[in-house]
Design an enzyme around this catalytic site. Structure first.
Site, PDB file in Angstrom:
ATOM      1  NE  ARG B  31     -88.757  26.327  20.894  1.00  0.00           N
ATOM      2  CZ  ARG B  31     -87.958  26.346  19.831  1.00  0.00           C
ATOM      3  NH1 ARG B  31     -88.447  26.460  18.612  1.00  0.00           N
ATOM      4  NH2 ARG B  31     -86.660  26.254  19.982  1.00  0.00           N
ATOM      5  CG  ASP B  32     -85.923  22.662  18.775  1.00  0.00           C
ATOM      6  OD1 ASP B  32     -84.696  22.579  18.956  1.00  0.00           O
ATOM      7  OD2 ASP B  32     -86.428  22.717  17.634  1.00  0.00           O
ATOM      8  CG  HIS B 223     -80.113  23.290  20.660  1.00  0.00           C
ATOM      9  ND1 HIS B 223     -81.211  23.554  21.454  1.00  0.00           N
ATOM     10  CD2 HIS B 223     -80.621  22.762  19.519  1.00  0.00           C
ATOM     11  CE1 HIS B 223     -82.313  23.195  20.810  1.00  0.00           C
ATOM     12  NE2 HIS B 223     -81.986  22.716  19.647  1.00  0.00           N
ATOM     13  CG  HIS B 225     -80.666  19.553  15.695  1.00  0.00           C
ATOM     14  ND1 HIS B 225     -81.536  20.149  14.807  1.00  0.00           N
ATOM     15  CD2 HIS B 225     -81.055  19.979  16.915  1.00  0.00           C
ATOM     16  CE1 HIS B 225     -82.409  20.903  15.475  1.00  0.00           C
ATOM     17  NE2 HIS B 225     -82.132  20.823  16.744  1.00  0.00           N
ATOM     18  CB  CYS B 256     -83.641  17.669  10.292  1.00  0.00           C
ATOM     19  SG  CYS B 256     -82.650  18.970   9.544  1.00  0.00           S
ATOM     20  CG  ASN B 265     -84.370  18.806  19.020  1.00  0.00           C
ATOM     21  OD1 ASN B 265     -83.555  19.693  19.193  1.00  0.00           O
ATOM     22  ND2 ASN B 265     -85.617  19.047  18.649  1.00  0.00           N
TER      23      ASN B 265
END
Lengths: 380, 319
Positions: B31-32, B223, B225, B256, B265
């Site tokens: 997803r992300d 979460h 990055h 990003c 990520n």
């Protein structure tokens, strides 16, 4: 303000296999996965590769988590209180360790300009070059010209590598005021790298130490393969401590512990440092982490928590890993300084100027930076 | 106060070292990760990726997002993906649902867990979902109310926890405040996102201290990055403070959107490598994740962002 947990990080587990599930817990249902024939075939293939002769990097095969009982001990100092050193000395190794592992030969004026730019960033130590035979390390063939050509700023040290007495004498003749010697915690690595045993290498270093003492030249000692060896695989912390102690006892003012192939994790870093710190005062220790597996900053963080306050890094993350083609090597100075700044730790380094220097050398080398901070700031 | 613990977590007592025995990895690559990839990925590739990930031991895999395809074209095939994947027992497959409409659509497609995305920054909230934080909270309350009625666990995300692309610095108390709102309305877990990767161990620690005053540790996730290379150091800091849930993305999928060319990520492979080295159990087979990473990178025709994968595959090809 809550502080970090008192006890140190647990013992090193195998980064590949990981921890065996604790007996009273059941891990989430794992349908298929490790038991599948495909997974089995892959494991078999990897096991065959492990068995192949030198040149390959064996997995650090510890057969599962190693929860050493010494891990329950609280280590003294920074880790227990959760504090970090107030100041960290950053040792810039880009011009030597970095460029030495770059494929393209860098012209002398570019090397000199690189070092001069680095001298403007606030860095206190910049490893300038290496007095080794150009037959072995062509990149460093211009060592005399570089050392004599750079603008030496007061208050900045420009150590050079000297593998033996001859190199030492050449370095001093060229104006060196500080030198470094490179040991290793692995017999096989020493054999392959400098064609002798650890014991023999230490004898060579004794000669350098004697001459250095007479000339009042400080000597920095490096120990390679502290968290793993491309030939031997796992390296015992006791061996690292033994070699470090010998080099410290013979007169090195500082011992830089190198994770040469970047396989270390915060677990193995912790375990290794705990043992080494019994033999060498933490104030004389430095860490030299490679980012080949992306673990460098986390490993450095742990070292800082244990009281280490000297960290090696390479501008733009120059220097790949000779043991894993295409993989990265040195941790990028920019990324290190970014982290230290965020921790409120004083380095004296101007990150902007450092990034500018990284941009310069990457342009000169016609390559992209390995620094994520630089990438994020839209630099090459 | 309603709280739903969602899936069972196999979290043992903290080790003598103070580190968690077990860390749950929430895989957000499909997803992300894919949402931030330029190339539109065919549905069958997405399904195959998720199926491969299901076999690695990962306990939670974020599948897709029930947002309007107008806004997020990459997720336009959310229904097909949701219906097409193999559902492995013991693995959760949450989906994003920005509002009630998305929620109902997700349930109709078979979703059994959903996520809502808040932010600690007003500007980010406005730019991202076109409303204030308060208005977004109201939307989410509709979702959590329906979810509660249907026994569907809801995970809450708080973006910009360590910095905002528009506002810059974000005050830890604001993160705590938004987290608390999401937790109080029924989210079983709050994932704190360093959306632009600017955080460091210093800011991570400060932020977590503030949030931990309002939310139990066991309900927190990070979460991170890796845009500035800080992710693993930040995750380590969180883990040292007792956080036991970490989000990551296979192969470090997903750049990003705020820093062109920069990474996003953190790579699941690199996280697992580190946690394994710390002796922390994740239940995940690293090699299997690397295989899935290799699959998706080949399909996307791109290099992996995982350093572990880079180092392993290049070692394997030497000689």
């Amino acid at each position: 303000m809550a502080s970090l947990p008192h006890s140190p990080i647990t013992g090193a587990g195998d980064p590949w296999r990981g921890a065996e599930p604790a007996p009273k817990q059941t891990a989430p249902c794992l349908p298929g996965a490790p038991g599948t024939s495909k997974a089995g075939a892959i494991r078999a293939r990897r096991a065959r590769r492990r068995a192949e002769p030198q040149g390959k990097m064996p997995r650090c095969d510890t057969g599962g988590a190693a929860r050493d009982s010494t891990w329950g001990q609280v280590s003294s100092g920074a880790a227990a209180s959760g504090a970090y050193p107030k100041r960290v000395k950053v040792v810039e190794v880009g011009p030597r360790d970095g460029l030495q592992n770059e494929k393209n030969l860098v012209p002398t004026p570019v090397k000199i300009n690189l070092i001069n730019m680095l001298s403007e960033t606030g860095l206190q130590v910049i490893e300038a070059t290496s007095f080794v035979s150009p037959k072995w390390v062509p990149q460093m063939a211009d060592h005399t010209e570089v050392l004599q050509g750079i603008k030496k700023s007061p208050g900045i040290s420009y150590p050079v590598l000297t593998p033996n007495l001859r190199g030492f004498q050449a370095a001093v003749a060229a104006g060196a005021k500080e030198v470094s010697i490179f040991g290793a915690a692995s017999e096989l690595f020493t054999q392959k790298n400098i064609n002798c045993s650890i014991e023999e290498s230490l004898e060579r270093f004794e000669e350098v130490m004697r001459a250095a003492k007479e000339a009042s030249i400080p000597v920095r000692g490096y120990v390679s393969c502290v968290l793993g060896c491309p030939y031997e695989g796992k390296i015992s912390a006791a061996k690292v401590a033994e070699v470090s102690k010998k080099m410290y006892s013979m007169g090195c003012y500082e011992i830089s512990l190198g994770d040469t192939i970047g396989v270390g994790t915060p677990g193995s870093m912790r375990e290794m440092l705990a043992v080494v710190m019994k033999e060498v005062p933490v104030g004389a220790l430095a860490v030299h982490c490679h980012d080949t597996y992306g673990q460098a900053l986390a490993n450095i963080l742990v070292a800082l928590q244990m009281g280490v306050s000297v960290v090696d890094a390479s501008v733009a993350g120059l220097g790949g890993c000779p043991y894993a083609q295409g993989a990265s090597g040195n941790v990028a100075t920019e990324d290190l300084v970014y982290m230290l700044n965020g921790l409120g730790i004083h380095t004296g380094v101007d990150l902007q100027k450092l990034m500018d220097t990284g941009t310069f050398i990457c342009n000169a080398l016609n390559r992209k930076t390995n620094s994520k901070v630089s990438q994020a700031c839209c630099r090459l | 106060e309603y709280s739903f613990t969602g899936q069972v977590r196999f979290q043992g007592e903290p080790q003598a070292s103070g580190l968690p025995e077990y860390i749950k990895i929430v895989e957000v690559g499909p997803r992300d990760g894919l949402q931030n990839e330029k190339v539109i990925v065919p549905t069958d590739i997405k399904i195959e990726l998720i199926n491969q990930l299901s076999k690695t031991g990962l306990p939670a895999i974020e599948v897709t997002s029930f947002v309007s395809s107008k806004w997020v074209p990459q997720m336009a095939d959310h229904k097909e993906v949701m219906r097409g994947i193999e559902r492995h027992p013991g693995v959760q497959y949450p989906v994003l649902t920005p509002n009630l409409q998305g929620f109902h659509s997700a349930i109709a497609a078979g979703a059994t867990e959903v996520s809502v995305f808040g932010a600690a920054s007003e500007s980010f909230s406005k730019m991202n979902i076109n409303c204030s934080i308060e208005e977004s909270i109201e939307r989410f309350e509709e979702v959590t109310k329906s979810a509660r009625n249907m026994n569907i666990p809801v995970r809450g995300y708080v973006s910009c926890a360590l910095g905002c692309p528009y506002e810059g610095n974000i005050v830890p108390d604001k993160v705590a405040e938004v987290s608390k709102r999401l937790y109080s309305m029924g989210c079983y877990e709050i994932s704190l996102g360093d959306t632009i990767g600017v955080g460091t161990p210093g800011s991570m620690k400060k932020m977590l201290e503030a949030v931990m005053k309002e939310i139990p540790l066991s309900a927190l996730a990070v979460h991170c990055h890796d845009t500035y290379g800080q992710a693993l150091a930040n995750i380590l800091t969180a883990v040292q403070m007792g956080v036991a849930v970490v989000d990551s993305s296979v192969a470090g999928l997903g750049g990003c959107p705020y820093a062109k060319g920069a990474t996003g990520n953190v790579a699941t492979e690199d996280v697992i490598y580190m946690l394994n080295g710390l002796g922390i159990n994740t239940g995940v087979n690293l090699c299997a994740v690397m295989e899935a990473g290799n699959f998706i990178c080949t399909a996307l025709n791109k290099k992996t962002n995982s350093k572990v994968a880079q180092a392993s595959f290049s070692t394997a090809t030497i000689n």
